[in-house]
Design a protein around this motif. Structure first.
Motif, PDB file in Angstrom:
ATOM      1  N   VAL A 156      28.343  28.124 -82.219  1.00 56.21           N
ATOM      2  CA  VAL A 156      28.187  27.744 -80.665  1.00 56.21           C
ATOM      3  C   VAL A 156      28.443  29.754 -80.576  1.00 56.21           C
ATOM      4  CG1 VAL A 156      28.515  28.527 -78.180  1.00 56.21           C
ATOM      5  CG2 VAL A 156      28.588  26.010 -79.637  1.00 56.21           C
ATOM      6  N   ALA A 157      27.710  30.561 -80.530  1.00 55.59           N
ATOM      7  CA  ALA A 157      28.075  32.098 -80.725  1.00 55.59           C
ATOM      8  C   ALA A 157      28.391  32.199 -79.089  1.00 55.59           C
ATOM      9  CB  ALA A 157      27.282  32.833 -80.984  1.00 55.59           C
ATOM     10  N   TRP A 158      29.073  33.720 -79.073  1.00 57.84           N
ATOM     11  CA  TRP A 158      29.171  34.431 -77.116  1.00 57.84           C
ATOM     12  C   TRP A 158      28.578  34.454 -77.454  1.00 57.84           C
ATOM     13  CZ3 TRP A 158      29.044  38.933 -76.292  1.00 57.84           C
ATOM     14  CH2 TRP A 158      29.164  39.529 -74.810  1.00 57.84           C
ATOM     15  N   ARG A 159      28.141  34.470 -76.115  1.00 56.81           N
ATOM     16  CA  ARG A 159      27.611  34.774 -75.357  1.00 56.81           C
ATOM     17  C   ARG A 159      27.691  35.801 -73.869  1.00 56.81           C
ATOM     18  NH1 ARG A 159      24.803  29.194 -75.204  1.00 56.81           N
ATOM     19  NH2 ARG A 159      23.352  29.691 -77.346  1.00 56.81           N
ATOM     20  N   LYS A 160      27.164  36.605 -73.106  1.00 53.81           N
ATOM     21  CA  LYS A 160      27.218  37.617 -72.505  1.00 53.81           C
ATOM     22  C   LYS A 160      27.306  37.237 -70.947  1.00 53.81           C
ATOM     23  CE  LYS A 160      24.671  41.029 -75.044  1.00 53.81           C
ATOM     24  NZ  LYS A 160      23.292  42.329 -74.477  1.00 53.81           N
ATOM     25  N   PRO A 161      28.218  37.538 -70.421  1.00 54.91           N
ATOM     26  CA  PRO A 161      28.696  36.470 -68.573  1.00 54.91           C
ATOM     27  C   PRO A 161      27.165  37.568 -67.560  1.00 54.91           C
ATOM     28  CG  PRO A 161      29.937  38.394 -69.259  1.00 54.91           C
ATOM     29  CD  PRO A 161      29.395  38.321 -70.548  1.00 54.91           C
ATOM     30  N   SER A 162      27.770  36.876 -66.616  1.00 58.82           N
ATOM     31  CA  SER A 162      26.458  37.521 -65.621  1.00 58.82           C
ATOM     32  C   SER A 162      26.749  39.102 -65.348  1.00 58.82           C
ATOM     33  CB  SER A 162      26.510  36.858 -64.743  1.00 58.82           C
ATOM     34  OG  SER A 162      25.912  35.034 -64.970  1.00 58.82           O
ATOM     35  N   GLY A 163      25.353  40.010 -65.271  1.00 55.15           N
ATOM     36  CA  GLY A 163      25.205  40.911 -65.414  1.00 55.15           C
ATOM     37  C   GLY A 163      25.544  42.181 -66.540  1.00 55.15           C
ATOM     38  N   ASP A 164      25.718  41.448 -67.750  1.00 55.08           N
ATOM     39  CA  ASP A 164      25.232  42.458 -68.878  1.00 55.08           C
ATOM     40  C   ASP A 164      23.897  42.220 -68.966  1.00 55.08           C
ATOM     41  OD1 ASP A 164      27.944  42.437 -68.778  1.00 55.08           O
ATOM     42  OD2 ASP A 164      28.339  41.578 -71.057  1.00 55.08           O
ATOM     43  N   TYR A 165      23.339  43.821 -69.528  1.00 55.86           N
ATOM     44  CA  TYR A 165      22.143  43.798 -69.701  1.00 55.86           C
ATOM     45  C   TYR A 165      21.842  42.776 -71.052  1.00 55.86           C
ATOM     46  CZ  TYR A 165      22.301  47.985 -67.172  1.00 55.86           C
ATOM     47  OH  TYR A 165      22.560  49.018 -66.351  1.00 55.86           O
ATOM     48  N   CYS A 166      21.066  42.086 -71.634  1.00 56.66           N
ATOM     49  CA  CYS A 166      20.279  41.529 -72.529  1.00 56.66           C
ATOM     50  C   CYS A 166      18.328  41.646 -72.705  1.00 56.66           C
ATOM     51  CB  CYS A 166      20.333  39.646 -71.835  1.00 56.66           C
ATOM     52  SG  CYS A 166      19.175  39.509 -69.638  1.00 56.66           S
ATOM     53  N   TYR A 167      17.783  41.139 -73.864  1.00 55.77           N
ATOM     54  CA  TYR A 167      17.101  41.057 -74.199  1.00 55.77           C
ATOM     55  C   TYR A 167      16.210  40.093 -74.204  1.00 55.77           C
ATOM     56  CZ  TYR A 167      18.155  45.722 -75.726  1.00 55.77           C
ATOM     57  OH  TYR A 167      17.917  47.167 -75.488  1.00 55.77           O
ATOM     58  N   SER A 168      16.993  38.607 -74.478  1.00 54.36           N
ATOM     59  CA  SER A 168      16.659  37.316 -74.109  1.00 54.36           C
ATOM     60  C   SER A 168      17.434  36.275 -73.675  1.00 54.36           C
ATOM     61  CB  SER A 168      16.044  36.935 -75.978  1.00 54.36           C
ATOM     62  OG  SER A 168      17.101  36.466 -76.172  1.00 54.36           O
ATOM     63  N   HIS A 169      16.930  34.594 -73.273  1.00 55.37           N
ATOM     64  CA  HIS A 169      17.796  33.891 -72.531  1.00 55.37           C
ATOM     65  C   HIS A 169      18.815  33.848 -73.124  1.00 55.37           C
ATOM     66  CE1 HIS A 169      15.233  34.317 -69.379  1.00 55.37           C
ATOM     67  NE2 HIS A 169      14.095  33.327 -70.453  1.00 55.37           N
ATOM     68  N   SER A 170      18.778  33.723 -75.284  1.00 59.69           N
ATOM     69  CA  SER A 170      19.795  32.910 -75.568  1.00 59.69           C
ATOM     70  C   SER A 170      21.090  33.778 -76.040  1.00 59.69           C
ATOM     71  CB  SER A 170      19.102  33.601 -76.632  1.00 59.69           C
ATOM     72  OG  SER A 170      18.213  34.061 -77.557  1.00 59.69           O
ATOM     73  N   GLU A 171      20.573  34.987 -75.169  1.00 59.14           N
ATOM     74  CA  GLU A 171      21.893  36.442 -75.087  1.00 59.14           C
ATOM     75  C   GLU A 171      23.016  35.894 -74.254  1.00 59.14           C
ATOM     76  OE1 GLU A 171      21.716  40.681 -75.468  1.00 59.14           O
ATOM     77  OE2 GLU A 171      19.519  39.992 -76.480  1.00 59.14           O
ATOM     78  N   CYS A 172      22.477  35.061 -73.283  1.00 54.65           N
ATOM     79  CA  CYS A 172      23.270  35.333 -71.987  1.00 54.65           C
ATOM     80  C   CYS A 172      24.175  33.684 -72.071  1.00 54.65           C
ATOM     81  CB  CYS A 172      22.408  34.740 -70.800  1.00 54.65           C
ATOM     82  SG  CYS A 172      21.609  36.637 -70.478  1.00 54.65           S
ATOM     83  N   GLU A 173      25.523  33.667 -71.215  1.00 53.48           N
ATOM     84  CA  GLU A 173      26.087  31.983 -71.066  1.00 53.48           C
ATOM     85  C   GLU A 173      25.414  31.328 -69.955  1.00 53.48           C
ATOM     86  OE1 GLU A 173      29.058  32.835 -68.590  1.00 53.48           O
ATOM     87  OE2 GLU A 173      30.804  33.545 -71.083  1.00 53.48           O
ATOM     88  N   SER A 174      24.920  31.267 -69.472  1.00 50.46           N
ATOM     89  CA  SER A 174      23.452  31.075 -68.333  1.00 50.46           C
ATOM     90  C   SER A 174      22.288  31.072 -69.106  1.00 50.46           C
ATOM     91  CB  SER A 174      22.979  31.846 -67.405  1.00 50.46           C
ATOM     92  OG  SER A 174      22.727  33.083 -67.481  1.00 50.46           O
ATOM     93  N   LEU A 175      21.981  31.019 -70.510  1.00 49.66           N
ATOM     94  CA  LEU A 175      20.728  30.668 -70.792  1.00 49.66           C
ATOM     95  C   LEU A 175      19.646  31.272 -69.864  1.00 49.66           C
ATOM     96  CD1 LEU A 175      21.300  27.614 -72.867  1.00 49.66           C
ATOM     97  CD2 LEU A 175      21.244  30.312 -73.370  1.00 49.66           C
ATOM     98  N   CYS A 176      19.944  32.817 -69.280  1.00 57.98           N
ATOM     99  CA  CYS A 176      19.067  33.227 -68.510  1.00 57.98           C
ATOM    100  C   CYS A 176      19.265  34.837 -68.016  1.00 57.98           C
ATOM    101  CB  CYS A 176      19.270  32.528 -66.606  1.00 57.98           C
ATOM    102  SG  CYS A 176      17.910  32.650 -65.500  1.00 57.98           S
TER     103      CYS A 176
END
Length: 121
Positions: free
Chosen positions: A76-96
């Motif tokens: 399980v890789a580290w994922r970005k918290p809410s509010g961080d910039y992203c390009y895909s769902h898989s980058e985020c903790e929320s998968l959103c």
């Protein structure tokens, strides 16, 4: 230290990737030569480099490190918290990963609704 397999009692000379030195490596009880692998916390690029077979991003730092698998034997890789910039769902903790408007950049957002779906607000 060794340079050729024939120099070792086990007939196996393997490069230690930490210091790039060739070392005689013993065979397993099945008479197989197992290469040295990196332990958790060391920098890696591929799963095969790690003893845990798990090479993932573990923090905001983009480098990957050897990491332990979960109880379900997953990496399980580290994922970005809410509010961080992203390009895909898989980058985020929320998968959103959604953008507030057509012109704004996408950001990680919390899931919403009764079924906790990835829906725009």
């Amino acid at each position: 230290p060794c340079e050729h397999n024939s120099e070792c009692h086990s007939d196996y000379c393997f490069t230690n990737t930490l210091n790039l030195q060739n070392l005689c490596t013993p065979k397993t009880m099945f008479l197989v030569c197992v290469p040295w692998r990196k332990s958790n916390g060391l920098h890696c690029q591929e799963h095969s480099e790690c003893h845990s077979h798990c090479c993932v991003r573990t923090s905001q730092i983009p480098r990957k490190f050897c990491s332990a698998k979960t109880v379900f034997l997953q990496c399980v890789a580290w994922r970005k918290p809410s509010g961080d910039y992203c390009y895909s769902h898989s980058e985020c903790e929320s998968l959103c990963c959604l953008s507030a408007s057509e012109t704004s950049s996408s950001r990680c957002t919390r899931r919403s609704g009764l079924l906790a779906l990835c829906l725009p607000l």
